[in-house]
Each structure stands twice: as C-alpha cells, then as structure tokens.
Scaffold this motif. Structure first.
Motif, PDB file in Angstrom:
ATOM      1  N   LEU A 227       0.936  -1.253  -0.020  1.00  0.00           N
ATOM      2  CA  LEU A 227       0.090   0.127  -0.076  1.00  0.00           C
ATOM      3  C   LEU A 227       0.758   1.305  -0.085  1.00  0.00           C
ATOM      4  O   LEU A 227       0.522   2.140  -0.787  1.00  0.00           O
ATOM      5  CB  LEU A 227      -0.787   0.226   1.320  1.00  0.00           C
ATOM      6  CG  LEU A 227      -2.245  -0.987   1.062  1.00  0.00           C
ATOM      7  CD1 LEU A 227      -3.018  -0.630   2.557  1.00  0.00           C
ATOM      8  CD2 LEU A 227      -3.132  -0.332  -0.112  1.00  0.00           C
ATOM      9  N   SER A 228       2.065   1.231   0.803  1.00  0.00           N
ATOM     10  CA  SER A 228       2.941   2.450   0.841  1.00  0.00           C
ATOM     11  C   SER A 228       3.681   2.457  -0.542  1.00  0.00           C
ATOM     12  O   SER A 228       3.642   3.813  -1.025  1.00  0.00           O
ATOM     13  CB  SER A 228       3.972   2.162   1.744  1.00  0.00           C
ATOM     14  OG  SER A 228       4.921   1.304   1.589  1.00  0.00           O
ATOM     15  N   LEU A 229       3.759   1.711  -1.376  1.00  0.00           N
ATOM     16  CA  LEU A 229       4.169   1.892  -2.769  1.00  0.00           C
ATOM     17  C   LEU A 229       2.926   2.658  -3.644  1.00  0.00           C
ATOM     18  O   LEU A 229       3.452   3.221  -4.469  1.00  0.00           O
ATOM     19  CB  LEU A 229       4.741   0.533  -3.149  1.00  0.00           C
ATOM     20  CG  LEU A 229       5.874  -0.133  -2.770  1.00  0.00           C
ATOM     21  CD1 LEU A 229       6.048  -1.742  -3.159  1.00  0.00           C
ATOM     22  CD2 LEU A 229       7.105   0.592  -2.929  1.00  0.00           C
ATOM     23  N   ARG A 230       1.883   2.152  -3.229  1.00  0.00           N
ATOM     24  CA  ARG A 230       0.774   2.403  -4.258  1.00  0.00           C
ATOM     25  C   ARG A 230       0.673   3.996  -4.057  1.00  0.00           C
ATOM     26  O   ARG A 230       0.081   4.978  -4.762  1.00  0.00           O
ATOM     27  CB  ARG A 230      -0.385   1.695  -3.865  1.00  0.00           C
ATOM     28  CG  ARG A 230      -1.582   2.258  -4.341  1.00  0.00           C
ATOM     29  CD  ARG A 230      -1.600   1.856  -6.066  1.00  0.00           C
ATOM     30  NE  ARG A 230      -3.005   2.064  -6.644  1.00  0.00           N
ATOM     31  CZ  ARG A 230      -3.208   2.151  -7.850  1.00  0.00           C
ATOM     32  NH1 ARG A 230      -2.260   1.758  -8.729  1.00  0.00           N
ATOM     33  NH2 ARG A 230      -4.518   2.267  -8.268  1.00  0.00           N
ATOM     34  N   ASN A 231       0.484   4.306  -2.626  1.00  0.00           N
ATOM     35  CA  ASN A 231       0.220   5.784  -2.061  1.00  0.00           C
ATOM     36  C   ASN A 231       1.410   6.520  -2.044  1.00  0.00           C
ATOM     37  O   ASN A 231       1.278   7.934  -1.876  1.00  0.00           O
ATOM     38  CB  ASN A 231      -0.567   5.767  -0.947  1.00  0.00           C
ATOM     39  CG  ASN A 231       0.196   5.297   0.116  1.00  0.00           C
ATOM     40  OD1 ASN A 231       1.385   5.309   0.244  1.00  0.00           O
ATOM     41  ND2 ASN A 231      -0.613   4.774   1.266  1.00  0.00           N
ATOM     42  N   GLY A 232       2.656   6.031  -2.509  1.00  0.00           N
ATOM     43  CA  GLY A 232       3.757   7.063  -2.445  1.00  0.00           C
ATOM     44  C   GLY A 232       4.389   7.186  -1.283  1.00  0.00           C
ATOM     45  O   GLY A 232       5.286   8.361  -1.292  1.00  0.00           O
ATOM     46  N   SER A 233       4.403   6.605  -0.103  1.00  0.00           N
ATOM     47  CA  SER A 233       4.838   6.932   1.187  1.00  0.00           C
ATOM     48  C   SER A 233       6.050   5.706   1.406  1.00  0.00           C
ATOM     49  O   SER A 233       6.460   5.792   2.662  1.00  0.00           O
ATOM     50  CB  SER A 233       3.812   6.716   2.187  1.00  0.00           C
ATOM     51  OG  SER A 233       3.347   5.266   2.346  1.00  0.00           O
ATOM     52  N   ALA A 234       6.359   5.056   0.307  1.00  0.00           N
ATOM     53  CA  ALA A 234       7.441   3.934   0.857  1.00  0.00           C
ATOM     54  C   ALA A 234       8.774   4.700   1.016  1.00  0.00           C
ATOM     55  O   ALA A 234       9.418   4.098   1.963  1.00  0.00           O
ATOM     56  CB  ALA A 234       7.443   3.146  -0.733  1.00  0.00           C
TER      57      ALA A 234
END
Length: 243
Positions: A227-234
């Motif tokens: 999810l963090s990869l998807r929303n740009g917070s990785a």
C-alpha cells in the motif's frame, strides 16, 4: 533465468534489513556489483565459497551448520570418529552459549574458552594424525591430491578463528540460516514462473522483494508495505527505519 540467460540472485541480510540483487556473475564480480561486501566492515557469516574470502575489509565467520553436514558425511562415509566428536563439540558450544545468553551472560570466560579451544585442537590433531598427507609417487609431479577428508581437516585447522567466531563474539550467529531462509521465496517464484523475460523484470522483482521483506522485519505487513508503494509513502517509510 532472465532474458534467456543464467543469472544469480545475491542476498545480503541482517536482523532488520534484506537486500536482493540480480547479477550475471556468481562470484567476486557479482558480489562487487552488488555493492555491499566491498564497503562492509562488520562480520559476514557465510559458507566456504572462496569468493567471500577475497574481501579483506571485513571479518569472516563460517556457517557451522554447513560444517556439521560435512562432518556427518566424513563420519558416515569415511568412518571418521573424530568427525562425530568435533560436531558434538560445536553443538555443545552453541548450546552453552544459548543457555548462558538467556541468563544474561555476554561471553564465555577466558577459562571456559580455553577449555573449548583445547578440545577443538585435540580433536583436529587426532583427525590429522589418522589422515596423513599422501606420499608422492616416484616420477610424478604436480599438486598432491589430499582427498576430501584431509582438506576438511585442514580447513578446521587453518580457519579456526573464523569457525569459532560465534563462540568468541556472541553477536555472531552459529549459522547463516537467515540468508538461506531469505532466498527461499525466490526459489518458490522460480518454480512457479520459471524465468523472467527481461533483466529489468528480474531486477524489479529483486528490488520489490528487498523492500517488502525488510518491511516485514520492521513490523510492517506485506500488504501495508505494498500500500505504501501505491500511495507514494514508501520512501518516508524507509527513512523512518533508518532513524
């Protein structure tokens, strides 16, 4: 296999971090390209693959589980009684370390370590005595073939410091099982998919696997990591781990 050619998946891991890279070479060249070992100054736990020993900037520790398997082979196929004694000694040291660690100890006493060292040296000496170097046949030149048993004994003799590093430095594990286990998922992927069509695809897989497996080690589920990869917070997540 990637892009129709054989490649190697290299893995380096610690308690909280895992890094996978895809390289065209297995040995020193691939390790250099990975970028970890050339700069590493800690203790690397590995097997006796000779390429590791070419990195002089770090300390080495040998995986004793690999050695145990070789000792079992020597005992069962070569009737080498010393091999059983040495295997039991390594296990005894590991067990004692674990018990004492649970009690709050951080090292063996000098006396305890000396006793273990004496036992180790005595067993190796017995093995060498019962497996002498072969005599050179008249008229023959070149390197003598020592045989697997003699070579194993010489490794125990020459690499004693690295083999027993788990006992002299309790931060060092007995095995490199962490890396062995870390690579298993890639084996499953290989069995399911067979290969990667492109090198870029293989490299992407290694990068994604590095991130997700490291996230799990930091208490983040695989789903939340994705999810963090998807929303740009990785990236922010990785920076928080570094803190």
């Amino acid at each position: 296999r990637a892009a129709g050619a054989l490649h190697w998946l290299h893995c380096a891991c610690s308690g909280l971090w895992r890094l996978y890279t895809v390289q065209k070479k297995r040995g020193e060249e691939g390790m250099e390209a990975m970028g970890v070992l050339p700069e590493f100054t800690g203790v690397a736990v590995h097997d006796f693959w000779s390429s590791y020993k070419k990195f002089k900037n770090m300390f080495h520790a040998m995986c004793c589980q690999h050695l145990e398997r070789e000792l079992v082979f020597a005992e069962e196929t070569g009737n080498q009684k010393w091999a059983k004694k040495l295997r039991k000694l390594l296990q005894e040291m590991c067990h004692a370390k674990n018990l004492l660690s649970a009690e709050g100890r951080t090292s063996f006493t000098d006396e305890e370590m000396q006793q273990y060292m004496k036992k180790y040296d005595r067993i190796v000496a017995q093995g060498l005595a019962s497996n002498p170097l072969p005599e050179r046949e008249p008229g023959k030149r070149g390197r003598l073939k020592k045989g697997k048993i003699r070579c194993l004994l010489e490794r125990f003799q020459d690499c004693k410091t690295d083999i027993l590093r788990f006992a002299t430095d309790w931060r060092v594990p007995y095995t490199n099982n962490a890396a062995e286990q870390a690579i298993r998922f890639a084996r499953v992927k290989e069995k399911v998919s067979g290969c990667f069509r492109t090198e870029k695809g293989a490299e992407g897989f290694a990068c994604l696997l590095s991130f997700i497996s490291t996230a799990v080690r930091h208490g983040i589920s695989s789903f939340d990591a994705c999810l963090s990869l998807r929303n740009g917070s990785a990236l922010a997540l990785v920076e928080s781990w570094q803190d």
